[in-house]
Write an enzyme that holds these catalytic residues in place. Structure first.
Site, mmCIF file in Angstrom:
data_model
loop_
_atom_site.group_PDB
_atom_site.id
_atom_site.type_symbol
_atom_site.label_atom_id
_atom_site.label_comp_id
_atom_site.label_asym_id
_atom_site.label_seq_id
_atom_site.Cartn_x
_atom_site.Cartn_y
_atom_site.Cartn_z
ATOM 1 N N SER A 105 -9.941 -0.509 7.005
ATOM 2 C CA SER A 105 -9.387 -0.361 5.657
ATOM 3 C C SER A 105 -8.718 -1.583 5.064
ATOM 4 O O SER A 105 -8.347 -1.562 3.888
ATOM 5 C CB SER A 105 -8.393 0.795 5.620
ATOM 6 O OG SER A 105 -9.094 1.979 5.443
ATOM 7 N N SER A 144 -9.718 1.904 2.812
ATOM 8 C CA SER A 144 -8.872 2.704 1.937
ATOM 9 C C SER A 144 -7.838 1.888 1.170
ATOM 10 O O SER A 144 -7.261 2.380 0.210
ATOM 11 C CB SER A 144 -8.138 3.762 2.764
ATOM 12 O OG SER A 144 -7.277 3.120 3.715
ATOM 13 N N LYS A 204 0.859 -1.197 0.000
ATOM 14 C CA LYS A 204 0.000 0.000 0.000
ATOM 15 C C LYS A 204 0.888 1.237 0.000
ATOM 16 O O LYS A 204 1.923 1.272 0.691
ATOM 17 C CB LYS A 204 -0.915 -0.025 1.229
ATOM 18 C CG LYS A 204 -1.925 1.118 1.284
ATOM 19 C CD LYS A 204 -2.861 0.965 2.486
ATOM 20 C CE LYS A 204 -3.879 2.072 2.589
ATOM 21 N NZ LYS A 204 -4.793 1.900 3.742
HETATM 22 N N1 GLN Z 1 -13.002 4.082 6.375
HETATM 23 C C1 GLN Z 1 -12.388 4.557 7.575
HETATM 24 C C2 GLN Z 1 -11.985 5.997 7.390
HETATM 25 O O1 GLN Z 1 -12.315 6.550 6.413
HETATM 26 C C3 GLN Z 1 -11.221 3.702 7.936
HETATM 27 C C4 GLN Z 1 -9.997 4.009 7.166
HETATM 28 C C5 GLN Z 1 -8.844 3.111 7.521
HETATM 29 O O2 GLN Z 1 -9.022 2.061 8.154
HETATM 30 N N2 GLN Z 1 -7.656 3.551 7.139
HETATM 31 O O3 GLN Z 1 -11.373 6.598 8.198
#
Ligand code: GLN
Length: 447
Positions: A134, A110, A35
């Site tokens: 994410s 994400s 990532k």
């Molecule tokens: N969807 C969550 C956010 O927008 C989690 C993101 C993540 O786990 N990096 O913050």
């Protein structure tokens, strides 16, 4: 030398590394994507943001050194929501990532690029980061295994900070066994991360195929019912039946704080993000405006206004607000108190059961552009955010398909276990995987 299939019509990769050498070691047969918020000396580390366009890290994250030392072939950097903020990988400065099961849909986020790279078999595994879901949510949307270890199990050194008390590096794979192989290498104490667990590393591999005796599975009433799409509830019922056939005892439990997880998360995570992202000032590194500025403050303001995207700005404003002197007690301090209650609620649950079972998400992958209202996007993490708030471990594994929306879309089952029960969690996930075939299904593009 391992090679990677580079046809990437899904925009999974920001950067593909050719001529990648592998050396001997337990991961010598693994091609692994990274990532783009994990620092690598090779290539760039952009976090999906114009703020870090072209940025080259002078050091490797600890996980990168560990993978390379174990002989893994690192194949490139995957697209993600900007600074890991999002649930759809639409908020990426390099364009949205597409779901390989239906390209009109999001892959989740994400870490959407990492999930897609593994789902399409462009590589065997990928690293992601999970702050509120994410890894697990995109794994569910793309039909792969996604694992968020207990906080502190994997070093965060070199993971670009979003919300430091919630962030954790984890894995995407096509099987639980592959997860165990990678965890064996990346887990373990790191003196460069003061929050990494100093206990001896758990053994993830040796017992992975040994079923857990007298397995007790907790199913919270809050995870079932009306908010979930019907095929998701059906798949979870089917998964519960599978575990019963494997000899598990199913226990009804209650997690009443499930509902307040998202509101707690959206105080804590933006608060930490607003502090962490203060370092992008246009001076030290990252984007700097080329416009003329009358003073230093204007240089900061213009550089940040140009470099950050809309979702990141929203989080910074929210975080600054909840930390401001007039509102700190009402928002941030209260959220910390609720965090403690959520932790205690899990502790109580794990006195009754080994794992908690439910769906990873209330819906299957949604349409690109389908959740423009940020609140509806945030609600996607209703089952995953509390795992990070409590710091425990969680895994999403494929458990079915939904045909409700025309195309066949994967469904993920979410298993959570107590602090440092990561190896046991993988064994319990492996029991389901050995009894089912869902993890073998591939999107049409790679059949
Ligand atoms: N969807 C969550 C956010 O927008 C989690 C993101 C993540 O786990 N990096 O913050």
């Amino acid at each position: 030398m391992n090679s990677i299939q580079t046809t990437d019509t899904f925009n999974a990769f920001h950067e593909v590394w050719e001529d990648v050498d592998s050396s001997d070691g337990s991961l010598k047969d693994f091609t692994i994507a990274i990532k783009d918020n994990i620092a690598t000396k090779r290539g760039t580390t952009t976090c999906g943001s114009k703020m870090l366009e072209g940025y080259r890290s002078p050091f490797n994250a600890t996980v990168i050194d560990r993978l390379e030392n174990a002989g893994a072939t690192l194949v490139g950097k995957t697209n993600c929501d900007e600074f890991a903020m999002g649930s759809s990988t639409e908020h990426c400065a390099w364009g949205p990532v597409l779901n390989p099961w239906d390209t009109s849909r999001v892959p989740g986020g994400s870490s959407g690029g990492s999930a897609v790279a593994v789902a399409t078999r462009m590589c065997q595994a990928a690293l992601g980061s999970d702050t509120g879901g994410s890894i697990r949510q995109p794994a569910a949307f793309c039909g792969v295994v996604g694992f968020k270890p207990t906080y502190g199990t994997v070093s965060r050194y070199g993971l670009v900070a979003f919300a430091s008390s919630l962030d954790q590096i984890g894995t995407f794979t096509n099987s639980v066994e592959d997860t165990a192989c990678i965890m064996q290498i990346i887990a373990g104490y790191d003196e460069l991360d003061s929050t990494s667990n100093p206990e001896p590393t758990q053994n993830f591999i040796d017992d992975i195929h040994t079923p857990v005796d007298t397995l007790r599975i907790g199913v919270p009433s809050q995870y079932r019912g009306g908010n979930n799409e019907a095929p998701i509830n059906d798949a979870i019922t089917h998964a519960i039946d599978t575990y019963k056939e494997l000899g598990a005892t199913i226990i009804d439990i209650e997690l009443p704080l499930t509902d307040v997880g998202i509101s707690t998360y959206y105080v804590l995570a933006p608060a930490e993000a607003s502090s962490n992202l203060a370092r992008y000032d246009g001076i030290r590194y990252g984007h700097r405006t080329t416009e003329s500025c009358k003073d230093l403050f204007e240089l900061y303001a213009k550089s940040r206004a140009e470099g950050f995207g809309v979702e990141v700005k929203r989080r910074i404003m929210l975080g600054t607000y909840v930390l401001s002197s007039g509102y700190y007690d009402a928002y941030y301090k209260n959220a910390l108190k609720i965090r403690r209650l959520i932790f205690e609620e899990y502790q109580e649950a794990f006195s009754q059961c080994d794992v908690i079972l439910g769906p990873t998400t209330p819906t299957v992958a949604f349409k690109l552009g389908g959740k423009e209202d940020p609140i509806s996007m945030y609600l996607n993490d209703v089952y995953t955010a509390n795992t990070n708030i409590a710091g425990i471990c969680g895994i999403s594994i494929p458990c079915g398909f939904s045909k409700e929306h025309g195309s066949s879309l994967p469904i993920g089952m979410h298993l959570q276990a107590a602090w440092h029960d990561d190896a046991k969690l993988l064994r319990i996930a492996q029991m389901f995987e050995s009894a089912t075939e869902f993890h073998k299904a591939k999107p049409e593009c790679c059949s």
